[in-house]
Design a protein around this motif. Structure first.
Motif, short mmCIF file in Angstrom:
data_model
loop_
_atom_site.label_atom_id
_atom_site.label_comp_id
_atom_site.label_asym_id
_atom_site.label_seq_id
_atom_site.Cartn_x
_atom_site.Cartn_y
_atom_site.Cartn_z
N GLN A 174 37.28 45.17 54.23
CA GLN A 174 38.49 45.91 53.92
C GLN A 174 39.64 44.97 53.59
O GLN A 174 40.40 45.21 52.64
CB GLN A 174 38.85 46.80 55.10
N GLN A 175 39.79 43.91 54.35
CA GLN A 175 40.85 42.93 54.10
C GLN A 175 40.63 42.22 52.76
O GLN A 175 41.59 41.94 52.03
CB GLN A 175 40.90 41.91 55.23
N GLU A 176 39.38 41.92 52.44
CA GLU A 176 39.08 41.28 51.15
C GLU A 176 39.42 42.20 49.99
O GLU A 176 39.95 41.76 48.96
CB GLU A 176 37.61 40.88 51.11
N ALA A 177 39.13 43.51 50.13
CA ALA A 177 39.45 44.47 49.09
C ALA A 177 40.96 44.58 48.90
O ALA A 177 41.46 44.63 47.76
CB ALA A 177 38.85 45.84 49.42
N LEU A 178 41.68 44.61 50.00
CA LEU A 178 43.14 44.68 49.93
C LEU A 178 43.71 43.44 49.25
O LEU A 178 44.61 43.52 48.40
CB LEU A 178 43.72 44.84 51.33
N LEU A 179 43.16 42.29 49.62
CA LEU A 179 43.63 41.04 49.02
C LEU A 179 43.36 41.00 47.52
O LEU A 179 44.19 40.53 46.74
CB LEU A 179 42.95 39.86 49.72
N SER A 180 42.20 41.51 47.11
CA SER A 180 41.88 41.51 45.69
C SER A 180 42.82 42.42 44.89
O SER A 180 43.09 42.17 43.71
CB SER A 180 40.43 41.96 45.48
N LYS A 181 43.34 43.48 45.53
CA LYS A 181 44.25 44.39 44.83
C LYS A 181 45.65 43.82 44.69
O LYS A 181 46.48 44.38 43.98
CB LYS A 181 44.29 45.73 45.56
N LEU A 182 45.91 42.72 45.37
CA LEU A 182 47.17 42.02 45.19
C LEU A 182 47.06 40.94 44.11
O LEU A 182 48.03 40.24 43.83
CB LEU A 182 47.61 41.38 46.51
N THR A 183 45.88 40.82 43.55
CA THR A 183 45.62 39.87 42.47
C THR A 183 45.29 40.66 41.20
O THR A 183 44.43 41.53 41.21
CB THR A 183 44.46 38.94 42.83
N VAL A 184 45.96 40.36 40.10
CA VAL A 184 45.74 41.05 38.83
C VAL A 184 45.03 40.10 37.88
O VAL A 184 45.55 39.02 37.58
CB VAL A 184 47.07 41.54 38.22
N GLU A 217 48.04 47.84 42.41
CA GLU A 217 47.86 49.10 43.13
C GLU A 217 48.77 49.17 44.35
O GLU A 217 49.17 50.27 44.77
CB GLU A 217 46.40 49.23 43.56
N TYR A 218 49.14 48.01 44.89
CA TYR A 218 50.02 47.95 46.05
C TYR A 218 51.31 47.23 45.66
O TYR A 218 51.34 46.42 44.74
CB TYR A 218 49.36 47.22 47.22
N GLY A 219 52.38 47.57 46.37
CA GLY A 219 53.65 46.91 46.12
C GLY A 219 53.77 45.61 46.87
O GLY A 219 52.97 45.29 47.74
N GLY A 220 54.83 44.85 46.55
CA GLY A 220 55.07 43.58 47.21
C GLY A 220 55.89 42.66 46.33
O GLY A 220 56.28 43.02 45.21
N ARG A 221 56.12 41.47 46.82
CA ARG A 221 56.88 40.49 46.04
C ARG A 221 55.94 39.78 45.06
O ARG A 221 54.86 39.32 45.44
CB ARG A 221 57.54 39.47 46.97
N VAL A 236 44.21 35.54 26.56
CA VAL A 236 43.58 35.38 27.86
C VAL A 236 42.10 35.74 27.76
O VAL A 236 41.66 36.45 26.84
CB VAL A 236 44.26 36.28 28.92
N LYS A 237 41.34 35.24 28.72
CA LYS A 237 39.90 35.50 28.78
C LYS A 237 39.61 36.57 29.83
O LYS A 237 40.41 36.77 30.75
CB LYS A 237 39.15 34.21 29.11
N PRO A 238 38.46 37.23 29.74
CA PRO A 238 38.11 38.21 30.78
C PRO A 238 38.06 37.56 32.15
O PRO A 238 37.48 36.49 32.33
CB PRO A 238 36.72 38.70 30.33
N GLY A 239 38.68 38.22 33.14
CA GLY A 239 38.68 37.71 34.51
C GLY A 239 39.74 36.69 34.81
O GLY A 239 39.88 36.25 35.96
N GLN A 240 40.52 36.29 33.80
CA GLN A 240 41.55 35.27 34.03
C GLN A 240 42.66 35.82 34.92
O GLN A 240 43.07 36.96 34.81
CB GLN A 240 42.13 34.81 32.69
N LEU A 241 43.17 34.97 35.82
CA LEU A 241 44.26 35.35 36.71
C LEU A 241 45.54 35.53 35.90
O LEU A 241 45.97 34.63 35.18
CB LEU A 241 44.49 34.29 37.78
N LEU A 242 46.16 36.71 36.03
CA LEU A 242 47.39 37.00 35.31
C LEU A 242 48.59 37.05 36.25
O LEU A 242 49.67 36.57 35.91
CB LEU A 242 47.26 38.34 34.57
N ALA A 243 48.41 37.68 37.41
CA ALA A 243 49.54 37.83 38.34
C ALA A 243 49.02 37.86 39.77
O ALA A 243 47.90 38.30 40.03
CB ALA A 243 50.32 39.10 38.03
#
Length: 288
Positions: free
Chosen positions: A158-168, A63-67, A79-86
């Protein structure tokens, strides 16, 4: 030649001429029976494409840009449900979250002290050792600090929500059928990362001519075959739409008209098949 003689020759000639005319007239054909007139093929032939059920084939994007710090899967990985992809670079957000949590700890310590102070001021007020104003000041500081704690907790959330959106993470179990980015890339918001599909939930979308719709029923048996693969696979009509649309598949036969209107009929497959997602197939549907 008298009249009698003329009649003697004319009558046979007229008879022979009439007979010749009757003989030369085509024999009228019997009208076809109603069954023969409406008889149509018992099989509806059409083309289709292998697809998934709704929600089982998605493009994943942050949802957000970045490196892009980590892309943890390769094509064809299951992959399994909930597995870290990116994971996008989140060092700045992680630092901000750590600071916000430390601020909460500081405010909670101050809150405990002010709560004790208010209890002491209430006892002194009851004993007459302090005035009402001193108690009110203590109570006000306690309530103000409590409000600051709540605001700090909201900031942490709010910071936790933002951090979670940087994790796919994988929303469901499936197979990575396409990888569209690489670690280290600087991506804008919404950039495509991966295509994830549940290949255990595939079906066929068949393009049935609108003139054959009246002979279709939900549950009708279907035979599926694909060019390049031997054998056939069974299925059944699962869904008949209420609307028709323009043909989506380009006709393989160039002599066929391209402006045909079709219904996208959904066909469920019986059991596992070697068919691939997006593959073009031919279908024979039992007509009614």
């Amino acid at each position: 030649m008298n009249l009698r003689t003329a009649l003697t020759y004319a009558v046979p000639t007229l008879v022979l001429t009439g007979a010749a005319l009757l003989w030369s007239r085509p024999t009228p054909k019997a009208p076809p029976s109603s069954d023969a007139a409406i008889r149509r093929p018992r099989q509806i032939r059409c083309e289709g494409r292998v697809t998934t059920y709704p929600g089982a084939d998605i493009i994943l994007a942050p949802e957000y840009g970045g490196r892009l710090d980590t892309l943890a899967v390769q094509e064809l990985d299951r992959v399994k449900p909930g597995q870290l992809l990116a994971q996008l670079d989140a060092r700045e957000q992680t630092a901000a979250l750590t600071a916000a949590r430390a601020h909460i700890a500081e405010l909670e310590a101050e809150l405990r002290f002010l709560a004790l102070e208010q209890t002491r001021q209430a006892r002194l007020l009851k004993e007459g050792a302090v005035g009402q104003r001193a108690f009110d000041d203590s109570d006000s500081r306690l309530k103000l600090t409590l409000a600051r704690v709540e605001a700090a907790r909201a900031q942490v959330a709010q910071q936790e929500a933002l951090l979670s959106k940087l994790t796919v993470r994988a929303p469901f179990g499936g197979t990575v059928v396409e990888r569209m980015a690489h670690a280290g890339e600087l991506l804008p918001a919404g950039a495509k990362l991966l295509r994830l599909a549940d290949l255990d939930r595939i079906r066929v979308e068949a393009e049935v001519d609108e003139y054959d719709l009246s002979r279709l029923q939900v549950g009708s048996p279907v035979t599926v075959e694909a060019e390049g693969l031997t054998g056939t696979w069974a299925g059944k009509v699962e869904e008949i739409p209420e609307a028709v649309t323009q043909r989506r598949l380009k006709a393989l036969d160039p002599s066929r008209p391209t402006d045909i209107r079709v219904a996208i009929v959904k066909v469920a497959l019986a059991g596992h098949t070697p068919l691939k997602l997006g593959q073009r197939v031919e279908l024979s549907i039992q007509a009614h």
